[in-house]
Scaffold this motif. Sequence first.
Motif, PDB file in Angstrom:
ATOM      1  N   GLN A 183      55.612  59.416  81.014  1.00  0.00           N
ATOM      2  CA  GLN A 183      55.568  58.107  81.643  1.00  0.00           C
ATOM      3  C   GLN A 183      54.993  58.218  83.045  1.00  0.00           C
ATOM      4  O   GLN A 183      55.434  59.051  83.843  1.00  0.00           O
ATOM      5  N   VAL A 184      54.001  57.391  83.356  1.00  0.00           N
ATOM      6  CA  VAL A 184      53.392  57.351  84.680  1.00  0.00           C
ATOM      7  C   VAL A 184      53.415  55.907  85.159  1.00  0.00           C
ATOM      8  O   VAL A 184      52.721  55.051  84.599  1.00  0.00           O
ATOM      9  N   LEU A 185      54.219  55.629  86.183  1.00  0.00           N
ATOM     10  CA  LEU A 185      54.315  54.290  86.749  1.00  0.00           C
ATOM     11  C   LEU A 185      53.549  54.243  88.064  1.00  0.00           C
ATOM     12  O   LEU A 185      53.776  55.079  88.947  1.00  0.00           O
ATOM     13  N   LEU A 186      52.646  53.289  88.190  1.00  0.00           N
ATOM     14  CA  LEU A 186      51.800  53.184  89.375  1.00  0.00           C
ATOM     15  C   LEU A 186      51.993  51.830  90.039  1.00  0.00           C
ATOM     16  O   LEU A 186      52.338  50.844  89.393  1.00  0.00           O
TER      17      LEU A 186
ATOM     18  N   ASN B 167      51.810  52.472  83.176  1.00  0.00           N
ATOM     19  CA  ASN B 167      52.110  51.059  83.353  1.00  0.00           C
ATOM     20  C   ASN B 167      52.276  50.799  84.840  1.00  0.00           C
ATOM     21  O   ASN B 167      52.486  51.734  85.618  1.00  0.00           O
ATOM     22  N   GLU B 168      52.171  49.524  85.209  1.00  0.00           N
ATOM     23  CA  GLU B 168      52.485  49.172  86.589  1.00  0.00           C
ATOM     24  C   GLU B 168      53.979  49.314  86.796  1.00  0.00           C
ATOM     25  O   GLU B 168      54.779  49.022  85.895  1.00  0.00           O
TER      26      GLU B 168
ATOM     27  N   ARG C  59      50.632  44.162  94.563  1.00  0.00           N
ATOM     28  CA  ARG C  59      50.617  44.205  93.114  1.00  0.00           C
ATOM     29  C   ARG C  59      49.222  44.449  92.589  1.00  0.00           C
ATOM     30  O   ARG C  59      48.240  43.939  93.092  1.00  0.00           O
ATOM     31  N   ILE C  60      49.142  45.232  91.519  1.00  0.00           N
ATOM     32  CA  ILE C  60      47.876  45.371  90.806  1.00  0.00           C
ATOM     33  C   ILE C  60      47.566  44.061  90.107  1.00  0.00           C
ATOM     34  O   ILE C  60      46.439  43.608  90.064  1.00  0.00           O
TER      35      ILE C  60
ATOM     36  N   SER D 185      43.406  45.152  84.722  1.00  0.00           N
ATOM     37  CA  SER D 185      42.852  45.749  85.939  1.00  0.00           C
ATOM     38  C   SER D 185      43.360  47.165  86.132  1.00  0.00           C
ATOM     39  O   SER D 185      42.603  48.064  86.524  1.00  0.00           O
ATOM     40  N   LEU D 186      44.642  47.386  85.844  1.00  0.00           N
ATOM     41  CA  LEU D 186      45.206  48.724  85.969  1.00  0.00           C
ATOM     42  C   LEU D 186      44.439  49.724  85.113  1.00  0.00           C
ATOM     43  O   LEU D 186      44.152  50.845  85.549  1.00  0.00           O
TER      44      LEU D 186
END
Length: 278
Positions: free
Chosen positions: A99-102, A133-134, A147-148, A153-154
């Motif tokens: 999991q990668v949260l940006l 995910n954002e 916010r993205i 867009s992300l």
Amino acid sequence: MRYRRIVAKFGTSLLTAGSDRLDLEAMSRLVGQVVRLRAQGCHVVVVSSGAQAAGRHRLRGRLTGGHVLSRQAIASVGQSHLMQSWDELFDWHDTVVAQVLLTRRDLSDRLGYLNARNTLRDLLESGAVPIVNENDAVALDAVLATRIGENDSLSAYVANLIDADLLVMLTDVDGLYDSDPHTNAAAKLISRVERIDAEIEATAGGTRGAGTGGMVTKLRAAQIATQAGVDVIVTNGDAPDALVAAAAGEERGTFFPSGADRLESRKRWILGSINSEG
């Protein structure tokens, strides 16, 4: 395969199969395609929507006193369920997910950008599949600059981040039409877009279903990615082997050829940077 480093964005309507909850059968079909691409030597990063839809379903009927939760709280509940679903489905194929949260700050700050880039590259080299995910839990609605905005867009920013060859946005329609196919039976699919201009932008409609994006945001994402040298395909994820076909170079749906040579890493960061500072 024509493309070797791919970002695959899965929309909410696709992951829920048009329902109000995650559809594990639909998700399983996507997992199978990602695993096949990895077996053929491709690196795949998944940008996954669906956290808010999962959260709403799990919270239904469980809140008292008419309390209405924020989108951040709903996504926080749904994010764990979403990742558990991905983890279990990929585990059937002996594939590890991460999991990668940006957040917007992660990508607008040079150090944060490099850290995220190195993390994703390490995960790909290790054989894991990053699920991006954002980070909705800390995204601030009141301050839009943090916010993205949405995962279309992300996905474009992530494609720039990892120097992807291809961005595939899988949705519940075949691609970009000259008018809304949900309301106009005579709408025609635009199979190739060489340049995103005002005329093309005018063909995009609004958001449908449980998602937060729409064709407008997909055009915005395509513009970001193609300017950085990444080819983009918007196609129907319900079609058999849609992701595999896109990676093989089949121009299903709507194809947006890259409008520039591959950019050096720092130029990609400047181009994709969400904040402008002078």
